[in-house]
Design an enzyme around this catalytic site. Structure first.
Site, PDB file in Angstrom:
ATOM      1  N   GLY A  58       0.775  -1.240   0.000  1.00 30.51           N
ATOM      2  CA  GLY A  58       0.000   0.000   0.000  1.00 30.51           C
ATOM      3  C   GLY A  58       0.804   1.287   0.000  1.00 30.51           C
ATOM      4  N   ASP A 114       0.393   3.427   4.116  1.00 35.13           N
ATOM      5  CA  ASP A 114      -0.620   4.198   3.391  1.00 35.13           C
ATOM      6  C   ASP A 114      -1.707   4.696   4.329  1.00 35.13           C
ATOM      7  OD1 ASP A 114      -1.509   1.616   3.897  1.00 35.13           O
ATOM      8  OD2 ASP A 114      -2.221   1.207   1.868  1.00 35.13           O
ATOM      9  N   ASP A 117      -5.526   2.230  10.406  1.00 33.23           N
ATOM     10  CA  ASP A 117      -6.928   1.871  10.622  1.00 33.23           C
ATOM     11  C   ASP A 117      -7.089   1.361  12.061  1.00 33.23           C
ATOM     12  OD1 ASP A 117      -9.534   1.089  10.369  1.00 33.23           O
ATOM     13  OD2 ASP A 117      -9.199  -0.481   8.897  1.00 33.23           O
ATOM     14  N   LYS A 145      -7.660   6.793   9.608  1.00 33.22           N
ATOM     15  CA  LYS A 145      -9.101   6.591   9.577  1.00 33.22           C
ATOM     16  C   LYS A 145      -9.693   6.751  10.968  1.00 33.22           C
ATOM     17  CE  LYS A 145     -10.390   3.079   6.654  1.00 33.22           C
ATOM     18  NZ  LYS A 145     -10.932   1.764   6.259  1.00 33.22           N
ATOM     19  N   PHE A 168     -14.132   2.687   3.379  1.00 34.52           N
ATOM     20  CA  PHE A 168     -13.077   1.923   2.719  1.00 34.52           C
ATOM     21  C   PHE A 168     -12.636   2.699   1.486  1.00 34.52           C
ATOM     22  CE2 PHE A 168     -10.807  -1.277   0.446  1.00 34.52           C
ATOM     23  CZ  PHE A 168     -10.143  -1.931   1.470  1.00 34.52           C
ATOM     24  N   VAL A 169     -11.362   3.097   1.464  1.00 37.40           N
ATOM     25  CA  VAL A 169     -10.872   3.946   0.374  1.00 37.40           C
ATOM     26  C   VAL A 169      -9.851   3.202  -0.488  1.00 37.40           C
ATOM     27  CG1 VAL A 169     -11.302   6.183   1.447  1.00 37.40           C
ATOM     28  CG2 VAL A 169      -9.180   4.969   1.969  1.00 37.40           C
ATOM     29  N   ASP A 175      -5.596  -0.517  -2.170  1.00 39.85           N
ATOM     30  CA  ASP A 175      -6.322  -1.434  -3.055  1.00 39.85           C
ATOM     31  C   ASP A 175      -7.575  -1.983  -2.400  1.00 39.85           C
ATOM     32  OD1 ASP A 175      -4.925  -3.180  -1.133  1.00 39.85           O
ATOM     33  OD2 ASP A 175      -5.649  -4.800  -2.410  1.00 39.85           O
ATOM     34  N   ARG A 181      -4.957   0.381  -7.216  1.00 45.60           N
ATOM     35  CA  ARG A 181      -3.766   1.049  -6.678  1.00 45.60           C
ATOM     36  C   ARG A 181      -3.289   2.160  -7.600  1.00 45.60           C
ATOM     37  NH1 ARG A 181      -2.014  -2.099  -2.389  1.00 45.60           N
ATOM     38  NH2 ARG A 181      -2.151  -4.343  -2.643  1.00 45.60           N
TER      39      ARG A 181
HETATM   40  P1  IMP Z   1      -4.579  -1.692  10.470  1.00 40.55           P
HETATM   41  O1  IMP Z   1      -3.614  -2.759  10.850  1.00 40.55           O
HETATM   42  O2  IMP Z   1      -6.003  -2.063  10.802  1.00 40.55           O
HETATM   43  O3  IMP Z   1      -4.218  -0.305  10.974  1.00 40.55           O
HETATM   44  O4  IMP Z   1      -4.633  -1.660   8.914  1.00 40.55           O
HETATM   45  C1  IMP Z   1      -3.665  -1.055   8.174  1.00 40.55           C
HETATM   46  C2  IMP Z   1      -3.586  -1.731   6.836  1.00 40.55           C
HETATM   47  O5  IMP Z   1      -4.869  -2.097   6.345  1.00 40.55           O
HETATM   48  C3  IMP Z   1      -3.008  -0.758   5.833  1.00 40.55           C
HETATM   49  O6  IMP Z   1      -1.645  -1.045   5.679  1.00 40.55           O
HETATM   50  C4  IMP Z   1      -3.797  -1.026   4.592  1.00 40.55           C
HETATM   51  O7  IMP Z   1      -3.065  -1.967   3.809  1.00 40.55           O
HETATM   52  C5  IMP Z   1      -5.063  -1.698   5.018  1.00 40.55           C
HETATM   53  N1  IMP Z   1      -6.241  -0.798   4.995  1.00 40.55           N
HETATM   54  C6  IMP Z   1      -6.901  -0.265   6.039  1.00 40.55           C
HETATM   55  N2  IMP Z   1      -7.927   0.498   5.648  1.00 40.55           N
HETATM   56  C7  IMP Z   1      -7.935   0.449   4.313  1.00 40.55           C
HETATM   57  C8  IMP Z   1      -8.765   1.057   3.307  1.00 40.55           C
HETATM   58  O8  IMP Z   1      -9.712   1.823   3.570  1.00 40.55           O
HETATM   59  N3  IMP Z   1      -8.435   0.776   2.027  1.00 40.55           N
HETATM   60  C9  IMP Z   1      -7.410  -0.038   1.671  1.00 40.55           C
HETATM   61  N4  IMP Z   1      -6.606  -0.620   2.569  1.00 40.55           N
HETATM   62  C10 IMP Z   1      -6.867  -0.372   3.887  1.00 40.55           C
HETATM   63 MG    MG Z   2      -1.082  -2.384   4.213  1.00 42.09          MG
END
Ligand code: IMP
Ligand code: MG
Length: 193
Positions: A58, A114, A117, A145, A168-169, A175, A181
């Site tokens: 990402g 990227d 979340d 987010k 979800f973006v 992606d 992407r």
């Molecule tokens: P986390 O571990 O939940 O913080 O997620 C982070 C990872 O989830 C990022 O590196 C992204 O690859 C993916 N991700 C989280 N939200 C999105 C989204 O809205 N679109 C695409 N990928 C996302």
């Molecule tokens: Mg990721």
């Protein structure tokens, strides 16, 4: 002329993708944010050499723009952490698929992703990096987010391009199931896509 060919090709891709994906952050806003982030980062690292741990796939597009705004000694090491099986739009349990090939002991490390979340990806990599006694560690994400549904996340992000609501973006490296992407802006994935 080569210029005309490039122009037509780029315009065409943009048009095709924008029929499907509603824009959230246009390309010009991203460019400005990347510039501002790069100045801030250089300031904090006091122009010392850094190692960027780029969380793939990402952060690929973001990192490639960011580093071209930073005239520092920069090494880039890829890290693969996956948490999104196929068509999931909420991260699941995340794990290393490729460890960074670097000893961060006494080094200045910048982790770039990227989007932030649930925070699980960043937590996992930070734990790994801190085991090696780095000189300084900072974290940077293009997007952060909002997650009002979650108990408070650790506040471990130093540089953020944009705070966004819980959608979800896709685009600019992000992606859905491997696609989008290459979209030059950030857009919202339509429900039921
Ligand atoms: P986390 O571990 O939940 O913080 O997620 C982070 C990872 O989830 C990022 O590196 C992204 O690859 C993916 N991700 C989280 N939200 C999105 C989204 O809205 N679109 C695409 N990928 C996302
Ligand atoms: Mg990721």
């Amino acid at each position: 002329m080569i210029h005309d060919i490039c122009y037509d090709y780029g315009g065409d891709i943009d048009e095709r993708l924008s029929n499907v994906i509603d824009p959230l952050i246009p390309e010009c806003f991203i460019k400005d944010a990347v510039k501002t982030l790069s100045y801030t980062i250089m300031d904090v690292f006091e122009e010392k050499d850094i190692i960027i741990l780029s969380i793939l796939t990402g952060s690929w597009v973001f990192v490639s723009d960011l580093i071209r705004e930073m005239p520092l000694g920069i090494r880039i090491e890829p890290v693969i952490i996956s948490s999104y099986p196929d068509k999931a739009i909420r991260s699941q349990e995340c794990k290393f698929r490729f460890y960074p090939n670097v000893n961060s002991s006494n080094r200045n490390v910048l982790i770039v992703d990227d989007i932030y979340d649930s925070g699980k990806t960043m937590d996992l990599l930070l734990d790994f990096v801190y085991e090696n006694n780095p000189a300084m560690v900072k974290t940077c994400v293009l997007l952060k987010k909002e997650r009002p549904d979650l108990p408070k996340r650790k506040d471990n992000i130093n540089f953020v391009g944009f705070d966004i609501r819980d959608e979800f973006v896709v685009g600019y490296g992000l992606d859905y199931n491997g696609l989008y992407r290459n979209l030059p802006y950030i857009g919202i994935l339509p429900k039921g896509a």
